[in-house]
Motif scaffolding. Structure first.
Motif, PDB file in Angstrom:
ATOM      1  N   GLU A  91       0.844  -1.203   0.000  1.00  0.00           N
ATOM      2  CA  GLU A  91       0.000   0.000   0.000  1.00  0.00           C
ATOM      3  C   GLU A  91       0.874   1.245   0.000  1.00  0.00           C
ATOM      4  O   GLU A  91       0.605   2.211  -0.715  1.00  0.00           O
ATOM      5  CB  GLU A  91      -0.909  -0.026   1.228  1.00  0.00           C
ATOM      6  N   SER A  96      -0.345  -2.525  -6.340  1.00  0.00           N
ATOM      7  CA  SER A  96      -1.481  -3.396  -6.038  1.00  0.00           C
ATOM      8  C   SER A  96      -1.251  -4.825  -6.527  1.00  0.00           C
ATOM      9  O   SER A  96      -1.798  -5.775  -5.947  1.00  0.00           O
ATOM     10  CB  SER A  96      -2.763  -2.830  -6.644  1.00  0.00           C
ATOM     11  N   GLN A  99       0.471  -6.537  -3.832  1.00  0.00           N
ATOM     12  CA  GLN A  99      -0.486  -6.810  -2.764  1.00  0.00           C
ATOM     13  C   GLN A  99      -1.336  -8.043  -3.079  1.00  0.00           C
ATOM     14  O   GLN A  99      -1.644  -8.833  -2.190  1.00  0.00           O
ATOM     15  CB  GLN A  99      -1.395  -5.601  -2.546  1.00  0.00           C
ATOM     16  N   ASN A 100      -1.716  -8.200  -4.338  1.00  0.00           N
ATOM     17  CA  ASN A 100      -2.511  -9.364  -4.707  1.00  0.00           C
ATOM     18  C   ASN A 100      -1.745 -10.660  -4.479  1.00  0.00           C
ATOM     19  O   ASN A 100      -2.303 -11.643  -3.973  1.00  0.00           O
ATOM     20  CB  ASN A 100      -2.938  -9.277  -6.173  1.00  0.00           C
ATOM     21  N   SER A 156      -9.528  -0.171   0.981  1.00  0.00           N
ATOM     22  CA  SER A 156      -8.579  -1.247   0.734  1.00  0.00           C
ATOM     23  C   SER A 156      -9.233  -2.613   0.869  1.00  0.00           C
ATOM     24  O   SER A 156     -10.027  -2.855   1.772  1.00  0.00           O
ATOM     25  CB  SER A 156      -7.409  -1.149   1.717  1.00  0.00           C
ATOM     26  N   ARG A 222     -11.352  -5.814  -4.929  1.00  0.00           N
ATOM     27  CA  ARG A 222     -10.605  -4.548  -4.861  1.00  0.00           C
ATOM     28  C   ARG A 222     -11.391  -3.428  -5.553  1.00  0.00           C
ATOM     29  O   ARG A 222     -11.283  -2.261  -5.179  1.00  0.00           O
ATOM     30  CB  ARG A 222      -9.237  -4.725  -5.529  1.00  0.00           C
TER      31      ARG A 222
END
Length: 226
Positions: A91, A96, A99-100, A156, A222
């Motif tokens: 973040e 992103s 993050q996935n 988020s 998301r």
């Protein structure tokens, strides 16, 4: 930080991975000067360093070996904490996709801890002394609430994970029912809104699919409103 570690990474690759690093590198006065990140955990940055060279590396990276190499943590429960920290780091650096990938591993860890089994990452559960002396539900949820939730913006998907995991496990755990007074008013509001939506069955189904390896719901969510 009590531990530090040097990483040798191509600056162009680091800059291409994130607007955050692009800006940091542009501000460097000396081109070859090391980029210092005193606020970031070396284990977490190691995850990111692996990722920018191989986007699927998080799936196979041995996190317990990383912990042992730095000799700073137990090899079990803190693997889960490292992944939560990595999601927060994603973040921060505005990546992103990273993050996935981390979310996939977080959900895998949650499934392993909740089901008390781990065929691929058995270090998470085989040493019970590594875990706090409370139920597996609290071991899963407390770090989400105390670490992940307050570190992320309202939209988020990580916050959605906190709310949905709490709802799924709360009804099965006396420990979590007693934990409710410690939850922030903002989180309680989100939990109440989700419960009042009457969509508990969908939440449970999506959560069950995710911890069994189908992460499509959390990836698509998301872009959805929680």
């Amino acid at each position: 930080m009590t531990n530090s570690q040097d990483f040798h990474i191509h600056s162009a690759r680091l800059a291409a991975s994130s607007p955050y690093f692009t800006e940091l590198l542009e501000k460097q006065i000396e081109e070859d000067a090391p980029l210092e990140l005193p606020e970031d955990d070396p284990i977490v940055f190691q995850l990111y360093a692996h990722y920018i060279y191989d986007k699927k590396s998080i799936t196979s990276l041995d996190l317990t070996a990383s912990n042992a190499a730095l000799d700073s943590r137990s090899a079990g429960y803190d693997t889960y904490i490292d992944l939560l920290q990595a999601y927060i780091f994603g973040e921060k650096v505005q990546n992103s996709d990273f993050q996935n990938e981390v979310m996939n591993r977080i959900l895998q860890c949650i499934g392993n801890m909740h089901n008390n089994k781990s065929p691929k990452t058995s270090a998470l559960v085989e040493n019970k002394d590594d875990l706090p002396s409370a139920s597996s539900s609290e071991n899963v949820v407390r770090p989400l609430i105390e670490l992940l939730y307050p570190s992320l913006p309202p939209d988020s998907i990580g916050r959605g994970l906190v709310v949905e995991t709490f709802i799924v496990l709360w009804s099965h755990s006396d420990v979590l029912q007693n934990f409710v007074p410690d939850v922030s008013r903002e989180l309680l509001t989100e939990i109440a809104e989700m419960l009042l939506s009457g969509d508990k069955d969908h939440i449970r189904d999506a959560w069950a699919q995710a911890i069994n390896g189908d992460y499509s719901y959390y990836h698509s969510a998301r872009y959805d409103e929680h």
